[in-house]
Design a protein around this motif. Sequence first.
Motif, PDB file in Angstrom:
ATOM      1  N   VAL A 471       0.833  -1.206   0.000  1.00 37.66           N
ATOM      2  CA  VAL A 471       0.000   0.000   0.000  1.00 37.66           C
ATOM      3  C   VAL A 471       0.866   1.253   0.000  1.00 37.66           C
ATOM      4  O   VAL A 471       0.566   2.244  -0.686  1.00 37.66           O
ATOM      5  CB  VAL A 471      -0.955  -0.021   1.207  1.00 37.66           C
ATOM      6  N   THR A 472       1.952   1.227   0.739  1.00 32.52           N
ATOM      7  CA  THR A 472       2.855   2.388   0.774  1.00 32.52           C
ATOM      8  C   THR A 472       3.462   2.659  -0.596  1.00 32.52           C
ATOM      9  O   THR A 472       3.503   3.808  -1.062  1.00 32.52           O
ATOM     10  CB  THR A 472       3.971   2.149   1.793  1.00 32.52           C
ATOM     11  N   LEU A 473       3.918   1.609  -1.276  1.00 36.57           N
ATOM     12  CA  LEU A 473       4.505   1.798  -2.602  1.00 36.57           C
ATOM     13  C   LEU A 473       3.480   2.312  -3.605  1.00 36.57           C
ATOM     14  O   LEU A 473       3.752   3.230  -4.385  1.00 36.57           O
ATOM     15  CB  LEU A 473       5.099   0.481  -3.097  1.00 36.57           C
ATOM     16  N   VAL A 474       2.274   1.728  -3.593  1.00 35.75           N
ATOM     17  CA  VAL A 474       1.240   2.174  -4.536  1.00 35.75           C
ATOM     18  C   VAL A 474       0.875   3.627  -4.282  1.00 35.75           C
ATOM     19  O   VAL A 474       0.695   4.429  -5.209  1.00 35.75           O
ATOM     20  CB  VAL A 474       0.011   1.257  -4.433  1.00 35.75           C
ATOM     21  N   THR A 475       0.772   4.006  -3.001  1.00 37.23           N
ATOM     22  CA  THR A 475       0.433   5.396  -2.667  1.00 37.23           C
ATOM     23  C   THR A 475       1.517   6.355  -3.127  1.00 37.23           C
ATOM     24  O   THR A 475       1.235   7.405  -3.724  1.00 37.23           O
ATOM     25  CB  THR A 475       0.219   5.527  -1.159  1.00 37.23           C
ATOM     26  N   LEU A 476       2.767   6.009  -2.868  1.00 39.44           N
ATOM     27  CA  LEU A 476       3.863   6.888  -3.272  1.00 39.44           C
ATOM     28  C   LEU A 476       3.930   7.038  -4.780  1.00 39.44           C
ATOM     29  O   LEU A 476       4.067   8.146  -5.321  1.00 39.44           O
ATOM     30  CB  LEU A 476       5.192   6.345  -2.732  1.00 39.44           C
ATOM     31  N   TRP A 477       3.811   5.917  -5.511  1.00 37.58           N
ATOM     32  CA  TRP A 477       3.859   5.989  -6.962  1.00 37.58           C
ATOM     33  C   TRP A 477       2.674   6.781  -7.520  1.00 37.58           C
ATOM     34  O   TRP A 477       2.812   7.515  -8.489  1.00 37.58           O
ATOM     35  CB  TRP A 477       3.902   4.580  -7.540  1.00 37.58           C
ATOM     36  N   SER A 478       1.501   6.633  -6.906  1.00 42.18           N
ATOM     37  CA  SER A 478       0.332   7.376  -7.382  1.00 42.18           C
ATOM     38  C   SER A 478       0.503   8.871  -7.143  1.00 42.18           C
ATOM     39  O   SER A 478       0.191   9.694  -8.016  1.00 42.18           O
ATOM     40  CB  SER A 478      -0.935   6.869  -6.681  1.00 42.18           C
ATOM     41  N   VAL A 479       1.007   9.229  -5.979  1.00 43.18           N
ATOM     42  CA  VAL A 479       1.204  10.662  -5.674  1.00 43.18           C
ATOM     43  C   VAL A 479       2.228  11.269  -6.605  1.00 43.18           C
ATOM     44  O   VAL A 479       2.047  12.361  -7.160  1.00 43.18           O
ATOM     45  CB  VAL A 479       1.611  10.832  -4.194  1.00 43.18           C
ATOM     46  N   TRP A 480       3.349  10.565  -6.829  1.00 43.65           N
ATOM     47  CA  TRP A 480       4.402  11.106  -7.697  1.00 43.65           C
ATOM     48  C   TRP A 480       3.981  11.123  -9.159  1.00 43.65           C
ATOM     49  O   TRP A 480       4.418  11.963  -9.927  1.00 43.65           O
ATOM     50  CB  TRP A 480       5.677  10.307  -7.532  1.00 43.65           C
ATOM     51  N   GLN A 481       3.103  10.178  -9.558  1.00 45.44           N
ATOM     52  CA  GLN A 481       2.710  10.122 -10.947  1.00 45.44           C
ATOM     53  C   GLN A 481       1.824  11.313 -11.316  1.00 45.44           C
ATOM     54  O   GLN A 481       1.923  11.847 -12.420  1.00 45.44           O
ATOM     55  CB  GLN A 481       1.971   8.811 -11.226  1.00 45.44           C
ATOM     56  N   TYR A 482       0.959  11.709 -10.409  1.00 46.90           N
ATOM     57  CA  TYR A 482       0.013  12.784 -10.719  1.00 46.90           C
ATOM     58  C   TYR A 482       0.392  14.106 -10.069  1.00 46.90           C
ATOM     59  O   TYR A 482      -0.410  15.021 -10.016  1.00 46.90           O
ATOM     60  CB  TYR A 482      -1.388  12.381 -10.252  1.00 46.90           C
ATOM     61  N   SER A 483       1.601  14.196  -9.559  1.00 50.16           N
ATOM     62  CA  SER A 483       2.023  15.458  -8.963  1.00 50.16           C
ATOM     63  C   SER A 483       2.446  16.454 -10.053  1.00 50.16           C
ATOM     64  O   SER A 483       2.877  16.051 -11.115  1.00 50.16           O
ATOM     65  CB  SER A 483       3.187  15.227  -8.010  1.00 50.16           C
TER      66      SER A 483
END
Length: 483
Positions: A471-483
């Motif tokens: 969950v931590t990895l998915v959240t980080l990748w999602s935040v960085w992808q749409y930042s």
Amino acid sequence: MLLWVPQALLALLLPTLLAQGEAKHRRGPQARNASRPALLRLSDHLLANYKKGVRPVRDWRTPTTVSIDVIVYAILSVDEKNQVLTTYIWYRQYWTDEFLQWNPEDFDNITKLSIPTDSIWVPDILINEFVDVGKSPNIPYVYVRHHGEVQNYKPLQVVTACSLDIYNFPFDVQNCSLTFTSWLHTIQDINLSLWRLPEKVKLDRSIFMNQGEWELLGVLTQFQEFSIESSDCYAEMKFYVVIRRRPLFYAVNLLLPSIFLMVMDIVGFYLPPDSGERVSFKITLLLGYSVFLIIVSDTLPATAIGTPLIGVYFVVCMALLVISLAETILIVRLVHKQNLQQPVPAWLRHLVLERVALLLCLGEQSTSRRPPATPQAAKADACSDMANHCSHLGGSRDLEKTPRGSGSPPPPPREASLAVRGLLQELTSIRHFLEKQEESREVAREWLRVGSVLDRLLFRIYLLAVLAYGVTLVTLWSVWQYS
């Protein structure tokens, strides 16, 4: 008297003849120029006294404003190791040349002319991030309009240095700049401006080749002035090319195999802890994951600055596999059956079979219940009863000394009593052996219950750790992808 008359007539006619000759001489070049093509006459007119080494302004205090524009055509390559970006762009620029102006009515209404680039003055605008000469085609001509506007269009293969951040690979977004500036002239001589509006430059994807690994998010523009020394100030125009990697290929070839191996590791916990198959299964998974990392090592981008997050992900996954193997070895060691195994300590029995079992909603794992009687135990009990019944036969000597009644049976022979006594001793040893075996089996069953409870506890802790990590990895990748 008669001689001066011809001389007077000749003197009167000579100026007229000279005037007619000069008129014919003037009309000759004009007639020849009228017969030449208008393009040739215009080109000769513009370049006759043109000096391409001088900035084309009549007042030297007036700066030459160069308007530039960039359209991204393709992203050719992104070299993360060398921090180099290769793009193919359409570059456009125009400026006003005050020495290349004409009246269209004098030249057959020509308003636009193409002339060689080497024949006129061209601004020395370069890209600061250039690290290599690209294979750009040479465009030898420019367009000149009648009011002096020079249009220079050319495609460029740009090989530039760029600070590439691969920490979010394969969900990374890169922002590379192309800085256009005059290499020599200050802002008092050459000033820069944007050809189109910044909104149109940002959203222009009309010619972008959108089939590669990278997709173009936009091109941002910024004008600024900088100075190397206190007295000299230069103008520069920055174009920020924002691109994003398409992660589908890497997700299918890197992430999914790793996820499948981790899922199989979790499923391996459902193998019985008292079987030796779980250890071999997890060792096979660990070896398979090691081979997988060797295969994908060439696919991961390598830089001297840092390691991408996916590399950390692979290392943590291997660490989780090692922890899972260590937990399996511990549980197998606890439930391993052996005759010399010590009974479960009271504190461990209380902690695991009562407290931990209730915490895991497994119910109280009672150890006071004895297992049902086995045929061997029934036989031992029968032998015990026989031993108790025949224990009185040891006093046969006393019976021989006492007088027998008239109705009493004769005493058994002495040899028979010795045989029965030996048989009883054998039965007693068998009973002790069976009781010892039953105690050993009970100790093994108790250790198995302890191992099962600990196995479930460690499995749930391991599962929570894997889920939290995912969950931590998915959240980080999602935040960085749409930042």
